[in-house]
Structure formats: C-alpha cells, structure tokens
Design an enzyme around this catalytic site. Structure first.
Site, PDB file in Angstrom:
ATOM      1  N   PHE A 251       0.853  -1.188   0.000  1.00  0.00           N
ATOM      2  CA  PHE A 251       0.000   0.000   0.000  1.00  0.00           C
ATOM      3  C   PHE A 251       0.888   1.236   0.000  1.00  0.00           C
ATOM      4  CE2 PHE A 251      -4.558   1.005   0.803  1.00  0.00           C
ATOM      5  CZ  PHE A 251      -5.099  -0.136   0.243  1.00  0.00           C
TER       6      PHE A 251
ATOM      7  N   GLN B 259      -7.752  15.190   3.017  1.00  0.00           N
ATOM      8  CA  GLN B 259      -7.084  14.263   2.099  1.00  0.00           C
ATOM      9  C   GLN B 259      -7.835  14.123   0.776  1.00  0.00           C
ATOM     10  OE1 GLN B 259      -6.458   9.759   2.813  1.00  0.00           O
ATOM     11  NE2 GLN B 259      -4.423  10.679   2.874  1.00  0.00           N
TER      12      GLN B 259
ATOM     13  N   HIS C 138      -7.911  11.741  -2.297  1.00  0.00           N
ATOM     14  CA  HIS C 138      -7.448  10.431  -2.767  1.00  0.00           C
ATOM     15  C   HIS C 138      -7.124  10.539  -4.255  1.00  0.00           C
ATOM     16  CE1 HIS C 138      -7.324   6.182  -3.692  1.00  0.00           C
ATOM     17  NE2 HIS C 138      -7.405   5.897  -2.402  1.00  0.00           N
TER      18      HIS C 138
ATOM     19  N   LEU D 296     -14.577   6.102  -5.167  1.00  0.00           N
ATOM     20  CA  LEU D 296     -13.206   5.647  -4.943  1.00  0.00           C
ATOM     21  C   LEU D 296     -12.853   4.421  -5.787  1.00  0.00           C
ATOM     22  CD1 LEU D 296     -10.696   6.075  -3.120  1.00  0.00           C
ATOM     23  CD2 LEU D 296     -11.674   4.346  -1.607  1.00  0.00           C
TER      24      LEU D 296
ATOM     25  N   GLU E 191      -6.842   2.162  -3.413  1.00  0.00           N
ATOM     26  CA  GLU E 191      -5.388   2.113  -3.530  1.00  0.00           C
ATOM     27  C   GLU E 191      -4.900   0.674  -3.679  1.00  0.00           C
ATOM     28  OE1 GLU E 191      -3.656   4.982  -0.995  1.00  0.00           O
ATOM     29  OE2 GLU E 191      -1.887   3.762  -0.609  1.00  0.00           O
TER      30      GLU E 191
ATOM     31  N   ARG F 207      -0.581   9.423  -0.580  1.00  0.00           N
ATOM     32  CA  ARG F 207      -1.696   9.998  -1.331  1.00  0.00           C
ATOM     33  C   ARG F 207      -1.521  11.484  -1.632  1.00  0.00           C
ATOM     34  NH1 ARG F 207      -6.536   6.827   1.962  1.00  0.00           N
ATOM     35  NH2 ARG F 207      -6.146   4.806   0.975  1.00  0.00           N
TER      36      ARG F 207
ATOM     37  N   HIS G 158     -11.515  12.622   0.187  1.00  0.00           N
ATOM     38  CA  HIS G 158     -11.650  11.259   0.700  1.00  0.00           C
ATOM     39  C   HIS G 158     -11.662  11.165   2.211  1.00  0.00           C
ATOM     40  CE1 HIS G 158     -11.324   6.940   0.679  1.00  0.00           C
ATOM     41  NE2 HIS G 158     -10.167   6.951   1.316  1.00  0.00           N
TER      42      HIS G 158
ATOM     43  N   ARG H 116      -2.730  10.967   5.847  1.00  0.00           N
ATOM     44  CA  ARG H 116      -2.929   9.578   6.282  1.00  0.00           C
ATOM     45  C   ARG H 116      -2.422   8.602   5.231  1.00  0.00           C
ATOM     46  NH1 ARG H 116      -6.650   5.654   5.290  1.00  0.00           N
ATOM     47  NH2 ARG H 116      -8.228   6.972   4.277  1.00  0.00           N
TER      48      ARG H 116
END
Length: 575
Positions: free
Chosen positions: A118, A231, A233, A243, A246, A277, A348, A389
């Site tokens: 990730f 954030q 994304h 979404l 990821e 991100r 996001h 994050r």
C-alpha cells in the site's frame, strides 16, 4: 426520558468496536448506538483496500517500528508519536481479534491472512478481504452488537449534544420515520460520526458524511483540531468521484498520462504509484495542469489521467480487486481488463477532527478535557495521521482506538450516577428549531445553496491553495451562510422528512467548511495534504504544532498545541 449508561453516536467501525469493547468489559452496562442510517449502511462499509498490521505473513523483515516510522513520515511529522506507537503495536492483535470474531480476510495458500503493498508503507503489511474489507469487518462487528445486547437506535438523527457545566450528559435526537423527538441521557457520550466529505463537490464519501459530530462539537464550544488537512485520494473515478481503491495500485496498476507515460517516475521514483496519497494527488493535478490530462474522447489536455490495469490480466483483477472492476463497469461501462479507467483526485478523508487523547477523552482546549465526552474514528483527531494519512491506517485507527476508547469508557462510568437533565427544556428547543426551518419563507432550495457551498470549498481550498483564493473563499462562504435563512422546505410533514435533515446537515457542513478555510489560511507552510503555492516549504520552526479552532458565529479563534515527538525527529520527506 431515555436512559443508558453509555451513548455512542455513529454506527460505523469505531463506534461499533467501542460498543463491543464496553460490553466485553462489563456486560451489565446499558450501551446504546445511535445512527442516522442502519449501522451496516455506515460509510465504513465502503472501505475497500485493507488494514495495516505487521503480521509478517509475507515479509519477515516487517515490525511495529517500521510501521510506526512509515506512519510518522507519511504524516509529514505532524502525527503525535505516542499515539502512533500504540497504533502500530496494537495492530497485529486487533487483526487477529477480528479474525476470531469471524471476519473473512483473504488468505495465503497456507491459510494465513494475506497481506499486500500500500502507498507509503515500506513493507507489504495490508491485510484485506479482496477489495471489500470495510464491508467484511463492519458486518461482523454489527453481529457482535446483537450478541452483546447493545441497543441500536437506527435511523435516528442527533440534533444536539447536551453539554452543561463542562460535562456531556446526553443527546437530543429526531426519529426520521415519524419526526418523534427524544432526549437520551447517559453517564458518558461518545462521538464516532465519521467525516465531512460532502463539504466538497467531488468526493468518495457517502451522502451521510456531513460532519454532524464535528459541527455539534464546535457549536458546543469544543475546538476542532488540524482541520486544514483534507485528504484528496488520487484515484477517484471520473466524473462520478467514487473511490477506486489504492489496493488496485498495490496489486500493480499504473498511472499514465495522455502521452502514455508512467509520470510518477518524475515525482516519486522510488515508490512510483505507491507514493503517499498527498504526493500522488499533487502529481496528477500537475500533469493535468501541464496539459497531459485526457479528454473523454482520448485527446490530450483533458481533466483526468488513466489508471491502467490491463497488464494485470482478467484473473488477477477479478480475484484481487473485483469491486474496482465492478464500479468502473457499472458506472461508466468500462471493462478495466480491456480499457484504462479515467481518474482524478477526489476528497476522501479528514485528518483533523475532535481532539482526543489516547483514551479517547475529548480535549476542551490546549490542556483540559470535557467531562464524560469521548470520540474515536474519523470524527476524532488523536493525531495518528498528522498532515497526511497512509492508506490502510484508517480502518486500523477505527479498530484500535475504538477498542481503547471503549475500554476507557467502561472504566469511566463505573460507580457514576446519571446526570440531571431538564428534558422538557431540550425538547422545546428542538421543536422550535424544526418549526423554524419549516416556517422559513425564503425561495432558495437546499440543493442550490449546498451546490454553491460545495463549489466554493472545491474552488478555494483544494489540492493547491493560496492566501488570495482562501480569503476569497471565506468571503463567499460567509455570504452563503447569510443565505441559509432564505432556504425553503417543500415538505412540511413529519413522515420521513429528509428535507429537515438536509437543512441541518447543510448548516453543519458550512460550519465545518469555515473552520477548514480559517485553519488553512493561518497555516503559512506546505505540509502533507496542505499545499500552499505561496508558502511552498514545510516550516517546522513556526508550524510544527497542532491547530485548535474554536468556532462561534462571530468568528473563529485559533490556538495551538505541541506535537508529541517521542521516537523520530523530523527530517525531509523523500520517496
């Protein structure tokens, strides 16, 4: 008046995990979960990619310290490191606990829990259930609520927190089905109400993500922390904004521009598509600004870039990321086995929120705490994410800090009496609030004002920011708040009157938006998701600190509190 020992507002992952922990700790406690949807329709159910934990099932070199370092580095060193240490140390145990509850994680051939790469993580440590991890976890937690006898008030909307003399005493709530009002009294109240993605016009968030808990806290005089860190994304499906996990890049998908180049080689050569991100979202935005985006007809200069899965092959796509394929096929008619997906950044996640300590106790300011009030999950800011994050740390935060907050609440309420509450006073005020909305004689529709507000936030506090654009945004927002008194509700009835909810949600979103803009304007540096084009460098000397924003209709006051640095000294962030 309805009484419980503990009220948890919010039926998502953090709230459900806290309720389970309270019931496990003391089965005699009366626990209630209040949610404006049924808990299994909470936004947590949409979480796709997974949950990070150094289980070492696929990488024996991983450990909690590496996880903690990646998290702090990803946060651009704004995370509180004592909280991060707990997060990383607890992660393996909470995953195994979920497995024992019955969560169906994906498996390795030898039967152990599978793990994958990730963004921003230096080891393959993300545990997953295909790309439906939130769905798998939340369903088991809700089953456990029933097992432990937790009372669920589903489709009740909380209008107000009852906070008197520095103590939380309960909530006032509205039953969506028939408009009934009720006061719910408790020895402790916990907010786990999720984020505020609907403050922007393009978001991966559910329609229910309207910042209700944040706004109610702000209206009660409680500060909101680090709200400037929003954030984006990188891979929101264009144009709908939903979404694309990821996990898709974790399984090997490429980001390509109109020239067919994997442009992340320019921005993060060591991590490529698995950069954090904030960096990946800025890279995509820069490619689009430079004319290397793509139009729907495939020509250059358009508003999106491509996420390309074609080289992964049908079998791997359908086995590892079936929901991502399904979304592109269902919403755009694109078969990701044959064609690349159009994507661009989408709002996001909220790194900021209601400030709490590591037991979930809500801070009243730089030093003190609010008696009887707790928070966890995206609505809270224990500050494990700092300024940005990492993917697969959100579900982890909900479960770790949901559990710890639940344990703290179970101890807190022991030998405490129910507080005194003037029920009629709060019911009268709630009736007046709703009747006032129904009686408004304006001509402005809720949807019109909401769209103007969302456009304002998107245009003035997006991926890139300047003082000029944010000041203009604040001015526009204050004008829009003035127009709130001119909205008109068609539905005057009490049966499933969603216009009442939408009107209150819009008020809440506007409060949250004003706090975001004000906090962002005052942070004169670039850090994590907060990228100033007029202050392009991180400034540790002046801004290595948390923002506390105190809202009032007259304006917002800002204070700051220090960052806990216990393990890793700040350094330049490179990938």
């Amino acid at each position: 008046m309805l009484d419980h020992d503990v009220i948890i507002v919010g039926g998502g992952l953090a709230g459900c995990r806290a309720a389970v922990e309270i019931a496990r700790t003391d089965p005699n406690l009366k626990v209630a979960v209040v949610a404006k949807t049924h808990p299994i329709r909470s936004h947590s159910v949409a979480a796709q990619g997974g949950m990070a934990a150094s289980l070492k099932n696929v990488d024996s070199e991983d450990d909690w310290k590496a996880h903690a370092f990646d998290t702090v580095k990803g946060s651009d060193y704004l995370a509180d490191q004592d909280a991060v240490e707990i997060l990383a140390k607890e992660a393996p145990d909470v995953v195994i606990d979920l497995e024992h509850m019955g969560v169906l994680f994906s498996r390795l051939p030898d039967g152990r829990i599978a793990q994958r790469a990730f963004g921003g993580h230096s080891h393959n440590r993300t545990c997953y259930a295909a790309d439906k991890t939130g769905h798998a976890i939340l369903h088991e937690l809700v089953n456990n609520l029933r097992r432990y006898g937790v009372h669920i008030y589903d489709e009740w909307y909380v209008l107000q927190m009852i906070l008197e003399d520095g103590q939380a005493k309960g909530v006032v709530m509205y039953r969506i089905d028939d408009g009934k009002l009720a006061v719910l009294r408790a020895k402790a109240v916990m907010f786990a109400t999720g984020g505020y993605g609907r403050a922007y016009n393009t978001t991966s968030n559910d329609y229910a993500s309207t910042g209700d808990g944040l706004a109610m806290s702000a209206l009660a005089g409680i500060p909101l922390q680090d709200m400037e860190f929003v954030q984006f994304h990188p891979t929101g499906l264009y144009p709908v904004g939903v979404l694309i996990s990821e996990a898709v890049r974790g399984e090997g998908a490429y980001l390509i521009n109109s020239e067919g180049d994997r442009f992340m080689a320019t921005y993060a050569p060591s991590r490529m598509e698995l950069a954090p991100r904030d960096i990946t979202s800025r890279a995509i935005t820069k490619e689009i600004r430079a004319g290397r985006g793509v139009h729907p007809d495939g020509s250059a200069g358009g508003p999106f870039v491509y996420l390309d899965l074609r080289h992964m092959g049908r079998e791997k796509i359908m086995l590892r990321v079936p929901f991502a394929w399904e979304e592109a096929h269902r919403l755009l008619g694109i078969d990701a086995v044959e064609k690349p997906m159009p994507i661009r950044p989408t709002v996001h996640y909220s790194m900021g929120g209601i400030p709490v300590n590591i037991e979930g106790k809500v801070r009243s300011g730089v030093d003190g705490f609010v008696e009887g009030l707790f928070a966890a999950g995206e609505a809270a800011c224990v500050s494990v994410h700092g300024a940005n994050r990492l993917g697969s740390n959100s579900l982890l935060e909900c479960v770790v800090y949901g559990k710890l907050t639940g344990a703290a609440i179970a101890q807190y309420v022991q030998n405490r009496k129910l507080p005194q509450v003037d029920e009629q006073r709060y019911l009268t005020a709630a009736v007046k609030q709703i009747q006032s909305l129904l009686n408004q004689a304006g001509k402005l529709r809720i949807g019109q004002l909401r769209q103007s507000f969302q456009d304002c936030m998107t245009d003035h506090c997006g991926v890139f920011r300047t003082e000029e654009t944010m000041r203009e945004g604040l001015n526009q927002l204050e004008e829009l708040q003035q127009q709130y008194q001119k909205i008109y509700l068609d539905d005057k009835g009490s049966c499933w009157n969603t216009e009442i909810l939408e009107a209150i949600e819009l008020r809440n979103l506007m409060i949250v938006g004003k706090v975001i803009l004000t906090s962002a304007l005052s942070r004169q540096e670039s850090r994590g998701a907060h990228c100033r084009e007029d202050f392009t460098e991180r400034d540790d000397e002046n801004f290595l600190k948390h923002t506390l924003a105190f809202y009032s209709p007259a304006g917002i006051d800002l204070q700051y509190r220090p960052v806990a640095i216990t393990m890793f000294q700040p350094q330049e962030r490179k990938y």
